[in-house]
Enzyme design. Structure first.
Site, short mmCIF file in Angstrom:
data_model
loop_
_atom_site.label_atom_id
_atom_site.label_comp_id
_atom_site.label_asym_id
_atom_site.label_seq_id
_atom_site.Cartn_x
_atom_site.Cartn_y
_atom_site.Cartn_z
N THR A 28 27.52 19.86 22.63
CA THR A 28 26.23 19.75 21.94
C THR A 28 25.02 19.67 22.88
O THR A 28 23.98 19.16 22.48
CB THR A 28 26.24 18.53 21.00
OG1 THR A 28 26.36 17.33 21.79
CG2 THR A 28 27.36 18.60 19.99
N ASP A 67 31.32 16.52 21.61
CA ASP A 67 30.98 16.04 22.95
C ASP A 67 29.46 16.00 23.13
O ASP A 67 28.78 16.99 22.87
CB ASP A 67 31.58 16.98 24.00
CG ASP A 67 31.24 16.52 25.41
OD1 ASP A 67 31.66 15.41 25.78
OD2 ASP A 67 30.53 17.24 26.13
N TYR A 72 21.88 14.99 27.51
CA TYR A 72 21.65 16.18 26.69
C TYR A 72 20.42 16.00 25.78
O TYR A 72 20.43 16.37 24.60
CB TYR A 72 22.88 16.52 25.84
CG TYR A 72 24.16 16.79 26.61
CD1 TYR A 72 24.16 17.01 27.99
CD2 TYR A 72 25.38 16.83 25.94
CE1 TYR A 72 25.34 17.24 28.68
CE2 TYR A 72 26.57 17.07 26.64
CZ TYR A 72 26.53 17.27 27.99
OH TYR A 72 27.70 17.49 28.67
P1 NAP Z 1 30.56 27.12 27.40
O1 NAP Z 1 31.16 26.38 26.29
O2 NAP Z 1 31.44 27.78 28.39
O3 NAP Z 1 29.59 28.25 26.83
C1 NAP Z 1 28.62 28.00 25.87
C2 NAP Z 1 27.79 29.26 25.73
O4 NAP Z 1 28.63 30.30 25.25
C3 NAP Z 1 26.65 29.08 24.75
O5 NAP Z 1 25.47 29.60 25.32
C4 NAP Z 1 27.08 29.88 23.54
O6 NAP Z 1 25.98 30.54 22.95
C5 NAP Z 1 28.05 30.90 24.11
N1 NAP Z 1 29.13 31.21 23.15
C6 NAP Z 1 29.97 30.37 22.51
N2 NAP Z 1 30.83 31.05 21.73
C7 NAP Z 1 30.52 32.36 21.88
C8 NAP Z 1 31.05 33.57 21.32
N3 NAP Z 1 32.08 33.56 20.44
N4 NAP Z 1 30.49 34.74 21.70
C9 NAP Z 1 29.45 34.77 22.58
N5 NAP Z 1 28.90 33.67 23.13
C10 NAP Z 1 29.44 32.47 22.79
O7 NAP Z 1 29.53 26.24 28.28
P2 NAP Z 1 28.75 24.88 28.18
O8 NAP Z 1 27.97 24.77 26.90
O9 NAP Z 1 28.05 24.76 29.48
O10 NAP Z 1 29.89 23.79 28.15
C11 NAP Z 1 30.49 23.40 26.93
C12 NAP Z 1 30.29 21.94 26.69
O11 NAP Z 1 30.91 21.18 27.74
C13 NAP Z 1 28.81 21.49 26.70
O12 NAP Z 1 28.15 21.75 25.47
C14 NAP Z 1 29.00 20.03 26.99
O13 NAP Z 1 29.37 19.36 25.80
C15 NAP Z 1 30.15 20.04 27.98
N6 NAP Z 1 29.67 20.07 29.40
C16 NAP Z 1 29.84 19.00 30.12
C17 NAP Z 1 29.40 18.98 31.42
C18 NAP Z 1 29.61 17.76 32.22
O14 NAP Z 1 29.19 17.65 33.39
N7 NAP Z 1 30.26 16.80 31.67
C19 NAP Z 1 28.80 20.07 32.01
C20 NAP Z 1 28.67 21.17 31.24
C21 NAP Z 1 29.12 21.16 29.95
P3 NAP Z 1 25.69 30.42 21.34
O15 NAP Z 1 25.02 29.09 21.16
O16 NAP Z 1 24.78 31.58 21.10
O17 NAP Z 1 26.99 30.54 20.64
#
Ligand code: NAP
Length: 276
Positions: A28, A67, A72
């Site tokens: 999120t 999450d 965030y």
């Molecule tokens: P991710 O899940 O690898 O990718 C998210 C991106 O992919 C978004 O921009 C989304 O855009 C796109 N997406 C999702 N499904 C898709 C699909 N079917 N087709 C095309 N594009 C798609 O990366 P992330 O958001 O960086 O990481 C996921 C989560 O992990 C975060 O939201 C957070 O909760 C957590 N996180 C934690 C940390 C940490 O240090 N703890 C760091 C990074 C992330 P749309 O919105 O357009 O779908």
């Protein structure tokens, strides 16, 4: 004629925590922050109606893992306001140690800051307990584990009933391997372009430490061509140590497609006994 309801979302045990999580969780970041992020395109933070619909869609699809983090932006507060009840249907994961304000990250992993952060997350999320709380590493994993007191403080808060399980969102191989030994769960980066943390996931599996995957789609940079989502989900969910992929999206169509793909990828997988 009424539409048949979609089959239940498969769930897996999160290590030895006794907590079951849907194999796809909802990340999120994009509900609360659009500055200082590494997504391929800029985006507008969705309004309350769009978030309400997205969360209702996640609930309908059988996702139970959400999450969030203080870093965030308004994500925690908005989830507290907009997440449909009852509280017990959700597994809420949040973090401690990082704040994001005025376009910059600030870190404080001291025991006092950890305690204050957990109390604030409880208020913002409007709940009496947090399910999962992770140290939001700044990259100095080993130092944080050895010297900050953050994990020990989370262990105390667990004993006090404020949270059910704790761990760390790690960034380094050495830190991940050490954290695997002293945490209930880790959040680890794994995608088809970055397999550097795979030994951490293998070690967690050996030890019974739960694993949540972040950046499964390389934050939206997953290679084009073919079906990059299917390729990533097949590989990552094929690992028996992985409980859930926390994928970020604010697009309901992406959410629906991702759930369908995840279900497909694990059909017949013996490590997901509740799969339909
Ligand atoms: P991710 O899940 O690898 O990718 C998210 C991106 O992919 C978004 O921009 C989304 O855009 C796109 N997406 C999702 N499904 C898709 C699909 N079917 N087709 C095309 N594009 C798609 O990366 P992330 O958001 O960086 O990481 C996921 C989560 O992990 C975060 O939201 C957070 O909760 C957590 N996180 C934690 C940390 C940490 O240090 N703890 C760091 C990074 C992330 P749309 O919105 O357009 O779908």
């Amino acid at each position: 004629m009424t539409e048949p309801s979609p089959p239940a979302m498969p769930r897996r045990q999160l290590g030895r925590t006794g907590i079951e999580v849907s194999v796809l969780g909802l990340g999120t970041v994009k509900l609360g922050r659009n500055q200082g992020v590494k997504y391929p395109q800029g985006f507008a933070i969705p309004d309350d109606d769009a978030v309400r619909e997205l969360l209702a869609c996640a609930a309908d699809l059988g996702i139970n893992l959400i999450d969030t983090a203080p870093a965030y932006g308004s994500s925690e507060e908005r989830l507290g306001q907009l997440l449909p009840g009852p509280r017990e249907r959700w597994v809420l994961c949040t973090k401690v140690g990082e704040e994001f304000a005025a376009g910059k990250s600030h870190h404080d992993f001291s025991p006092a800051a950890v305690r204050e952060s957990v109390e604030r997350s409880l208020r913002r999320l409007r709940t009496d307990w947090l399910d999962l709380v992770l140290v939001h590493s700044d990259g100095n994993d080993l130092d944080l584990i050895a010297h900050s007191g953050a994990l020990e403080t989370l262990a105390e808060l667990k004993r006090a009933g404020k949270l059910r399980a704790f761990g760390m969102s790690t960034k380094t191989l050495a830190g991940g391997l050490r954290a695997a030994e002293c945490c209930d769960l880790l959040m680890v980066t794994w995608n088809l372009a970055d397999e550097s943390q795979l030994p951490v996931i293998d070690r967690c599996h050996q030890l019974g430490t739960g694993v949540l995957i972040k950046k499964a789609l390389a934050s939206g940079h997953a290679a084009a061509g073919g079906d990059p989502v299917r390729a990533a989900f097949t590989r990552l969910l094929g690992h028996p140590g992985v409980a859930s992929l926390v994928v970020g999206t604010i697009d309901q169509e992406h959410l629906r497609a991702n759930v369908a793909t995840a279900r497909d990828c694990i059909r017949g997988d013996p490590s997901t006994p509740r799969s339909s």
